[in-house]
Design a protein around this motif. Structure first.
Motif, PDB file in Angstrom:
ATOM      1  N   PRO A   1      64.112  47.654  68.463  1.00 33.82           N
ATOM      2  CA  PRO A   1      63.274  47.561  69.662  1.00 33.82           C
ATOM      3  C   PRO A   1      61.778  47.621  69.366  1.00 33.82           C
ATOM      4  CG  PRO A   1      64.177  49.767  69.477  1.00 33.82           C
ATOM      5  CD  PRO A   1      64.732  48.984  68.316  1.00 33.82           C
ATOM      6  N   THR A   2      61.280  46.664  68.585  1.00 34.85           N
ATOM      7  CA  THR A   2      59.839  46.542  68.394  1.00 34.85           C
ATOM      8  C   THR A   2      59.560  45.055  68.306  1.00 34.85           C
ATOM      9  OG1 THR A   2      57.921  47.290  67.112  1.00 34.85           O
ATOM     10  CG2 THR A   2      59.899  46.727  65.869  1.00 34.85           C
ATOM     11  N   SER A   3      58.265  44.673  68.161  1.00 33.20           N
ATOM     12  CA  SER A   3      57.935  43.252  68.174  1.00 33.20           C
ATOM     13  C   SER A   3      58.579  42.506  67.017  1.00 33.20           C
ATOM     14  CB  SER A   3      56.422  43.070  68.103  1.00 33.20           C
ATOM     15  OG  SER A   3      55.833  43.458  69.317  1.00 33.20           O
TER      16      SER A   3
ATOM     17  N   ASP B   1      68.016  43.570  65.681  1.00 34.55           N
ATOM     18  CA  ASP B   1      67.798  43.841  67.116  1.00 34.55           C
ATOM     19  C   ASP B   1      66.941  45.078  67.344  1.00 34.55           C
ATOM     20  OD1 ASP B   1      69.509  45.932  66.429  1.00 34.55           O
ATOM     21  OD2 ASP B   1      70.637  45.829  68.315  1.00 34.55           O
TER      22      ASP B   1
ATOM     23  N   LEU C   1      57.800  39.072  82.243  1.00 35.92           N
ATOM     24  CA  LEU C   1      57.377  40.473  82.272  1.00 35.92           C
ATOM     25  C   LEU C   1      56.586  40.757  83.549  1.00 35.92           C
ATOM     26  CD1 LEU C   1      56.096  40.784  78.582  1.00 35.92           C
ATOM     27  CD2 LEU C   1      58.249  41.634  79.515  1.00 35.92           C
TER      28      LEU C   1
ATOM     29  N   GLU D   1      62.034  33.852  78.054  1.00 35.18           N
ATOM     30  CA  GLU D   1      62.821  35.093  78.047  1.00 35.18           C
ATOM     31  C   GLU D   1      62.399  35.948  76.863  1.00 35.18           C
ATOM     32  OE1 GLU D   1      67.034  34.307  78.477  1.00 35.18           O
ATOM     33  OE2 GLU D   1      67.564  36.126  77.399  1.00 35.18           O
ATOM     34  N   MET D   2      62.389  37.256  77.039  1.00 37.22           N
ATOM     35  CA  MET D   2      62.113  38.170  75.926  1.00 37.22           C
ATOM     36  C   MET D   2      63.450  38.574  75.299  1.00 37.22           C
ATOM     37  SD  MET D   2      58.887  38.266  75.950  1.00 37.22           S
ATOM     38  CE  MET D   2      58.446  39.620  74.868  1.00 37.22           C
ATOM     39  N   PRO D   3      63.502  38.954  74.019  1.00 40.09           N
ATOM     40  CA  PRO D   3      62.364  39.047  73.109  1.00 40.09           C
ATOM     41  C   PRO D   3      62.048  37.707  72.449  1.00 40.09           C
ATOM     42  CG  PRO D   3      64.342  39.827  72.001  1.00 40.09           C
ATOM     43  CD  PRO D   3      64.752  39.440  73.394  1.00 40.09           C
ATOM     44  N   ILE D   4      60.765  37.504  72.116  1.00 40.92           N
ATOM     45  CA  ILE D   4      60.363  36.332  71.345  1.00 40.92           C
ATOM     46  C   ILE D   4      59.631  36.775  70.091  1.00 40.92           C
ATOM     47  CG2 ILE D   4      60.208  34.727  73.273  1.00 40.92           C
ATOM     48  CD1 ILE D   4      57.106  35.294  73.190  1.00 40.92           C
TER      49      ILE D   4
ATOM     50  N   VAL E   1      63.758  30.260  74.742  1.00 41.72           N
ATOM     51  CA  VAL E   1      64.590  31.403  74.353  1.00 41.72           C
ATOM     52  C   VAL E   1      64.656  31.436  72.822  1.00 41.72           C
ATOM     53  CG1 VAL E   1      66.937  32.333  74.436  1.00 41.72           C
ATOM     54  CG2 VAL E   1      65.988  31.166  76.431  1.00 41.72           C
TER      55      VAL E   1
ATOM     56  N   THR F   1      54.218  43.728  76.986  1.00 39.33           N
ATOM     57  CA  THR F   1      55.335  44.639  77.181  1.00 39.33           C
ATOM     58  C   THR F   1      54.901  46.095  77.356  1.00 39.33           C
ATOM     59  OG1 THR F   1      55.518  44.811  74.786  1.00 39.33           O
ATOM     60  CG2 THR F   1      56.922  43.215  75.875  1.00 39.33           C
ATOM     61  N   LYS F   2      53.738  46.461  76.860  1.00 41.92           N
ATOM     62  CA  LYS F   2      53.324  47.868  76.886  1.00 41.92           C
ATOM     63  C   LYS F   2      52.117  48.033  77.806  1.00 41.92           C
ATOM     64  CE  LYS F   2      56.090  48.211  73.264  1.00 41.92           C
ATOM     65  NZ  LYS F   2      57.135  49.078  72.876  1.00 41.92           N
TER      66      LYS F   2
ATOM     67  N   GLU G   1      74.402  39.124  72.034  1.00 44.98           N
ATOM     68  CA  GLU G   1      74.369  37.952  72.914  1.00 44.98           C
ATOM     69  C   GLU G   1      73.240  36.979  72.558  1.00 44.98           C
ATOM     70  OE1 GLU G   1      74.056  41.084  73.740  1.00 44.98           O
ATOM     71  OE2 GLU G   1      72.110  41.345  74.668  1.00 44.98           O
ATOM     72  N   LEU G   2      72.287  37.401  71.731  1.00 48.86           N
ATOM     73  CA  LEU G   2      71.237  36.481  71.274  1.00 48.86           C
ATOM     74  C   LEU G   2      71.388  36.180  69.778  1.00 48.86           C
ATOM     75  CD1 LEU G   2      68.152  37.936  73.212  1.00 48.86           C
ATOM     76  CD2 LEU G   2      69.082  35.628  73.459  1.00 48.86           C
TER      77      LEU G   2
ATOM     78  N   MET H   1      61.427  34.581  85.949  1.00 51.34           N
ATOM     79  CA  MET H   1      62.538  34.270  85.040  1.00 51.34           C
ATOM     80  C   MET H   1      62.885  32.801  85.204  1.00 51.34           C
ATOM     81  SD  MET H   1      64.243  36.448  82.989  1.00 51.34           S
ATOM     82  CE  MET H   1      66.024  36.349  83.157  1.00 51.34           C
TER      83      MET H   1
END
Lengths: 417, 104
Positions: A295-297, A293, A193, A156-159, A251, A198-199, A266-267, A222
């Motif tokens: 939104p980047t690596s 959290d 994915l 599952e992402m993100p890792i 995860v 992701t990109k 939630e993570l 998934m």
């Protein structure tokens, strides 16, 4: 005297402690790091341990040694943060008050979150390489593995370090070639994915590298559970992928104390403003590195660039001024592709990884999104830079903000159509 | 930003056809968007769509499947059955929300 408390002495916590110690007056601010042990792991090294190219003892050094002498280090487990009382409770009963808190406790792989991973086959036919113990166990398993179906699976992402599972698959291909058994190995890359990354532009480049190396991709998968007896992965939409040896990226979740403190999503990641890394709920709490959290690596390079910006803001914050600097989400990652070559990507919140030259437009010497020997040497040299430049918080001659110079921005419109 | 006509109304969408204006969405648009990807909305679909809209309103981002299950109380496997293949993406599409972040 005010207290700056930093929870976690890994990459982000150590860089922040060392940089802020130099910037905050010692008669006004005490800087304290809390961590449970003295083992600072060089996490990028975990990728190489399974293939025997890094010895396990190469990846660990003393946390204390890499923290400035004026930074206090408390060895303890963290029970919870009580934000309303501005106190951190430790499991040995101590209570540490803070005037400002930095959560830098990262993320941890959680195989317990997927049914079928932990059990008799964990460490035998089911492995992971994101921890010291995991990478060492996998090294043992790979060295005698006779061949069969090797499946690399991202649950599952993100890792943390989203390119690492790709690198693992690339390195496995070259490892089995060197052992002369590549024809007896089927390699499969399983990802939630729709593609290899992701990109979109990088996903295309990585996707063709996978197919060049004869690695099958199972996208949009998934993982619901693993059946260790039948040796199959089962997805939520009831697809199955068989394996003989499974290398899973479980995860990734933030620390349990973050959840216990009511500070996580939630993570167990701390929701923060993506430009200042300040908690959305508590203005005296910040979260750096993988623990937040944004939104980047989740990557050491992101922690490093983000902290360059964060330190300037924190100095303003500490003197009661408004924070005027904004992090742009800059990430920069080497991707080992095997046979002594590597790729390089450089991107931020707004601009996906593009081909081009780095760090100097037109000249490089590094090439973006292209397999070169120099990129591989860059990745190896990075270990020295990590311990001697990054952790001590010395300036690296790279600006924190991503630069568009040298990048093929013309591809942005064509790739999307 | 391109526009398109959904359920007889002009709405703004991105290059992938995801609506970009939260307030241009209504239940008729949802029905039309769903049918364009072969989904007929049932009460269970609506529960998921309402959760996604409310969560976006409070959080400012499209919820992931994990969020729909842990925060929204929905069963992950049912979500895969309701929105076959890519539930987070399809749920966002029908709910008039931005394409979900894939976790970078």
């Amino acid at each position: 005297m005010k207290n700056l408390l930093i929870l976690g002495g890994g990459t982000a916590g150590s860089i922040a402690a060392n940089k802020l110690r130099r910037r905050l007056p010692t008669d006004r601010w005490a800087v304290t790091v809390v961590d449970s042990d003295d083992d600072h792991r060089y996490q990028p090294g975990f990728l190489f341990v399974p293939f025997g190219t890094y010895r396990p003892d190469q990846v660990t050094r003393s946390r204390r040694r890499y923290l400035s002498g004026d930074v206090d280090l408390v060895y303890a487990r963290i029970e919870r943060v009580v934000p309303d009382e501005h106190v951190v409770e430790l499991s040995d009963g101590r209570r540490l008050p803070y005037d400002a808190l930095i959560i830098a406790s990262g993320v941890t792989p959680r195989p317990d979150q997927t049914p079928g991973l932990l059990g008799e086959e964990w460490g035998r036919t089911i492995h992971e390489f994101y921890t010291y113990d995991g990478s060492v166990a996998l090294a043992r398993a790979l060295s005698t593995w006779p061949g069969g179906r090797l499946v690399t699976s991202v649950v599952e992402m993100p890792i943390k370090c989203p390119v690492a599972p790709l690198e693992f698959a690339f390195l496995a291909d070259s490892h089995f070639q060197e052992r002369g058994i590549r024809d007896r190995v089927e390699l499969t890359y399983v990802t939630p994915l729709p593609g290899a990354f992701t990109k979109p532009i990088a996903a295309k480049a990585f996707g063709s590298t996978l197919s060049d190396k004869g690695i099958d991709v199972e996208p949009d998968f998934m993982l619901m559970e693993v059946d260790p007896e039948r040796r199959v992965l089962v997805s939520y939409d009831e697809r199955e992928v068989p394996y003989d040896l499974l290398v899973v990226v479980p995860v990734n979740m933030g620390a349990d104390f973050v959840a216990a403190s009511g500070l996580g999503n939630e993570l167990n990641l701390v929701p923060v403003d993506k430009q200042t890394l300040q908690s959305k709920a508590h203005p005296d709490v910040f979260a750096l590195g993988d623990a937040n959290d944004i939104p980047t690596s989740k990557a050491g390079s992101v922690a490093h660039f983000a902290i360059d910006v964060f330190v300037e803001n924190f100095v303003e914050y500490a003197t009661g001024r408004p924070m005027t600097h904004a992090f742009d989400g800059h990430a920069n990652c080497f991707i080992e592709t095997g046979h002594g070559k590597a790729m390089l990507i450089d991107f931020n919140y707004d601009t996906e990884p593009l081909p081009g030259r780095f760090p100097v437009a037109g000249l490089g010497p590094m090439s973006l999104l292209k397999q070169t020997r120099l990129n591989h040497l860059g990745k190896l040299a990075f270990e020295w830079i990590y311990w001697n430049v990054l952790l001590p918080g010395r300036p690296l001659p790279l600006p924190a903000d991503m630069s568009l110079a040298g990048k093929r921005t013309d591809l942005l419109t064509t790739a999307r159509s | 930003m391109p526009t398109t006509t959904i359920a007889g109304r002009k709405v703004s969408v991105d290059d992938d056809g995801f609506m970009t204006e939260f307030d241009e969405w209504d239940e008729d648009t949802a029905v039309a968007l769903a049918s364009s990807i072969g989904i007929e909305l049932t009460a269970e679909h609506w529960k998921a769509i309402r959760f996604a809209r409310n969560d976006y309103r409070s959080q400012g981002q499209t919820p992931s499947i994990r969020r729909a299950s842990t925060v929204g109380g929905m069963d992950t496997k049912s979500l895969f059955a309701l929105f076959s293949g890519r539930p987070a993406t399809k749920m966002a599409y029908i709910a008039g929300l931005p394409k979900p972040a894939d976790g970078s």
